[in-house]
Design a protein around this motif. Structure first.
Motif, PDB file in Angstrom:
ATOM      1  N   GLY A 312       3.641   2.935  -3.629  1.00  0.00           N
ATOM      2  CA  GLY A 312       2.613   3.222  -4.630  1.00  0.00           C
ATOM      3  C   GLY A 312       2.149   2.002  -5.377  1.00  0.00           C
ATOM      4  N   PRO A 375       0.790  -0.835 -10.031  1.00  0.00           N
ATOM      5  CA  PRO A 375       0.769   0.542  -9.497  1.00  0.00           C
ATOM      6  C   PRO A 375      -0.652   0.977  -9.166  1.00  0.00           C
ATOM      7  CG  PRO A 375       2.124   0.408 -11.471  1.00  0.00           C
ATOM      8  CD  PRO A 375       1.409  -0.896 -11.363  1.00  0.00           C
ATOM      9  N   HIS A 377      -2.637   4.494  -8.407  1.00  0.00           N
ATOM     10  CA  HIS A 377      -2.526   5.958  -8.458  1.00  0.00           C
ATOM     11  C   HIS A 377      -3.479   6.570  -7.440  1.00  0.00           C
ATOM     12  CE1 HIS A 377      -0.180   5.530 -12.099  1.00  0.00           C
ATOM     13  NE2 HIS A 377      -1.121   4.729 -12.570  1.00  0.00           N
ATOM     14  N   ARG A 378      -2.947   7.414  -6.632  1.00  0.00           N
ATOM     15  CA  ARG A 378      -3.760   8.058  -5.614  1.00  0.00           C
ATOM     16  C   ARG A 378      -4.667   9.113  -6.239  1.00  0.00           C
ATOM     17  NH1 ARG A 378       0.259   9.085  -0.434  1.00  0.00           N
ATOM     18  NH2 ARG A 378       0.898   6.899  -0.134  1.00  0.00           N
ATOM     19  N   GLU A 379      -5.913   9.193  -5.728  1.00  0.00           N
ATOM     20  CA  GLU A 379      -6.889  10.193  -6.170  1.00  0.00           C
ATOM     21  C   GLU A 379      -6.977  11.300  -5.123  1.00  0.00           C
ATOM     22  OE1 GLU A 379      -8.392  10.215  -8.963  1.00  0.00           O
ATOM     23  OE2 GLU A 379      -8.002   8.199  -9.737  1.00  0.00           O
TER      24      GLU A 379
END
Length: 543
Positions: A312, A375, A377-379
């Motif tokens: 991540g 980091p 962050h996945r959407e």
């Protein structure tokens, strides 16, 4: 256990030339002169001492070979030694510039005992070409003291009748008092055996007692004061009452004594484990073409990005290192406006700089390292297909802007690419603030002003007009005479009373939107005067 490498800097450089037996020293700059910092065994045998001026050392040893000190390189080598010492214990800390602290609790029996552990470390260091002195005790302070000062003699500053303070010739006559001329020379006294460097459990006080006061890690000024009082060994301080010592020499002296004896805890803080986010490729034959480097980059980047994606994390700064066959290294680096683990967005940044790499006689290894990661962050798009498509388009547009900022920043520098954000102030000059585009997000929206603001804003420029708060009919500005056709206003703006700004020392301003002959629309204001005189000024233009 405390490990001290008294010749760390010198022996680290001598490892590159193992057959060189000349006296060698590492020097450091001190004011307008150079002092000896670290000595090889041959330099010490020649009578040189650390801290000695280089000019005096060359007078004593003309064949002395020197190099300038590199503290960063020494620190990096000490870190390498810390990783090596991990084979003996997982709890290791660095004590700059030449020591390591190892917590060997529950580890010594794996090597046969503390003495056997010390012998194993000494054998490894001898194979590395390093000199090491070790000390083992119940406390950190005592272990450090045994490693640095076990077997040493306590110096003093006596003057008078002491034999040690007399001239060298007097001491020589005293030594050969019973020597008959022509007879055999007297036998030299055998040197005293070094004191034990392992303090048995519970005997820290007796192990520290014969050591010099420097073993307590005191400041040089405190050591000099104690020496003038005739205190030479640690036992001389241990037998003194604490209150007078603290009043005369400060709490630091008492703290060092308590730390050495274990009355005050001094835990070992190990260095955090280093995890390099990097991949490398060793080549069977040297390469030198940009196309070959680019092909290797296409194989390295996906591996690195896949590893970071699983954690991540995204790359913010990346570096490509090219190791040449002559032992040198060339490198290029690139920064990104937004962290990412997409190889397609990172590769063009490195590809445009491949021409900066000088292959020399060939490159035999390539290494790609993520110097800075953040980091990511996945959407996840949820809802109807149309909503998901809108989210995807918005994210794609944001990525395109980030890629543009990254490409421009790779050429002119990331700090040179800026964007404006709305500022929380009613002052015209402070309605916008400048931020670096790579480290800021676009403004979600600009608040609409109550009245129109000019498109161009500059520093207030004086305008020649009648000194009256009503709009003038004729003005003179920038060497031109302009007739005022219409004026709208006023808009009164007061300065920020909690700040003293030179531009606002003219007091309260009344702003007017003025149209002059020729169609220009100017933003004029009349300053009512405060610490400076009143008058008319031009602050911007609407066209």
């Amino acid at each position: 256990m405390s490990l001290w490498f008294p010749r760390l800097a010198a022996e680290h450089l001598l490892r590159a030339a193992p057959g060189d037996t000349r006296p060698f020293a590492v020097v450091r700059d001190h004011g307008n002169m150079q002092l000896l910092w670290s000595l090889s065994a041959a330099a010490s045998a020649a009578g040189l001492k650390p801290g000695q001026p280089l000019r005096d050392a060359r007078a004593m040893c003309p064949e002395l070979h020197t190099r300038l000190r590199n503290p960063q390189r020494e620190a990096a080598f000490l870190t390498v030694l810390r990783r090596w010492a991990g084979k003996y214990s997982p709890w290791i800390a660095e004590t700059a510039p030449e020591s390591l602290l190892i917590d060997i609790t529950g580890c010594a029996h794996l090597f046969g005992g503390e003495a056997e552990l010390m012998e194993a470390i000494a054998g490894d260091c001898a194979g590395f070409g390093l000199t090491v002195q070790a000390g083992i005790a119940d406390t950190v302070g005592a272990a450090w003291a045994l490693a640095h000062h076990a077997g040493g003699t306590a110096a003093h500053n006596r003057t008078g009748d002491a034999v040690d303070a007399e001239a060298r010739a007097t001491r020589s006559r005293a030594a050969r008092r019973h020597w008959v001329k022509g007879g055999p020379a007297p036998l030299a006294a055998a040197p005293a055996a070094p004191a034990g460097r392992i303090a048995p459990p519970g005997q820290t006080r007796s192990a520290l007692a014969p050591l010099p006061l420097a073993a307590l890690r005191l400041e040089p000024e405190v050591l000099a004061q104690l020496a003038r009082l005739g205190l030479r060994r640690v036992e001389d301080l241990l037998n003194q009452p604490r209150a007078p010592l603290a009043r005369r020499f400060g709490q630091a002296l008492v703290l060092r004594i308590d730390q050495a004896l274990g009355h005050v805890p001094e835990p070992v803080s190990p260095a955090p484990a280093e995890r390099a986010d990097a991949v490398r490729m060793t080549l069977p034959e040297p390469i030198g073409l940009e196309t070959d480097i680019a092909a290797a980059l296409d194989r390295l980047l996906p591996r690195l990005c896949a590893t970071l994606e699983g954690r991540g994390m995204g790359i913010r700064t990346i570096r490509l290192q090219a190791f040449r066959t002559d032992g040198t290294m060339q490198w290029i680096s690139a920064g990104l406006a937004r962290p990412t683990h997409d190889p397609g967005r990172i590769r063009p940044l490195l590809a445009m700089k491949l021409s900066e790499i000088d292959a020399g006689f060939g490159i035999d290894m390539l290494r790609v390292e993520a110097l800075q990661t953040e980091p990511v962050h996945r959407e996840q798009a949820r809802g109807h297909a149309e909503a998901g498509q809108a989210v995807s388009e918005r994210l794609a547009a944001q990525t395109a802007l980030d890629d543009l900022v990254t490409r421009i920043g790779a050429r002119v520098g990331m700090e040179a690419v800026t964007r404006l954000h709305p500022g929380a102030s009613h002052i015209p000059e402070k309605t916008a603030i400048v931020l670096a585009a790579a480290w800021s997000d676009p403004a979600p929206g600009w608040p609409a002003p109550a009245v129109p603001r000019p498109r161009l804003l500059w520093r207030p420029e004086p305008v020649s007009a009648p000194d009256a708060p009503r709009p003038p009919g004729l003005i003179r500005w920038r060497g031109r005479r302009l007739r005022v056709l219409s004026a709208t206003g006023p808009e009164r703006i007061a300065p920020e009373w909690w700040l003293d700004e030179p531009a606002w020392r003219t007091g309260v301003r009344d702003y007017w939107r003025v149209t002059v002959e020729g169609g220009e629309r100017l933003w004029l204001y009349y300053a009512h005067g405060a610490t400076m005189s009143a008058g008319w000024f031009c602050h911007g233009s609407f066209a």
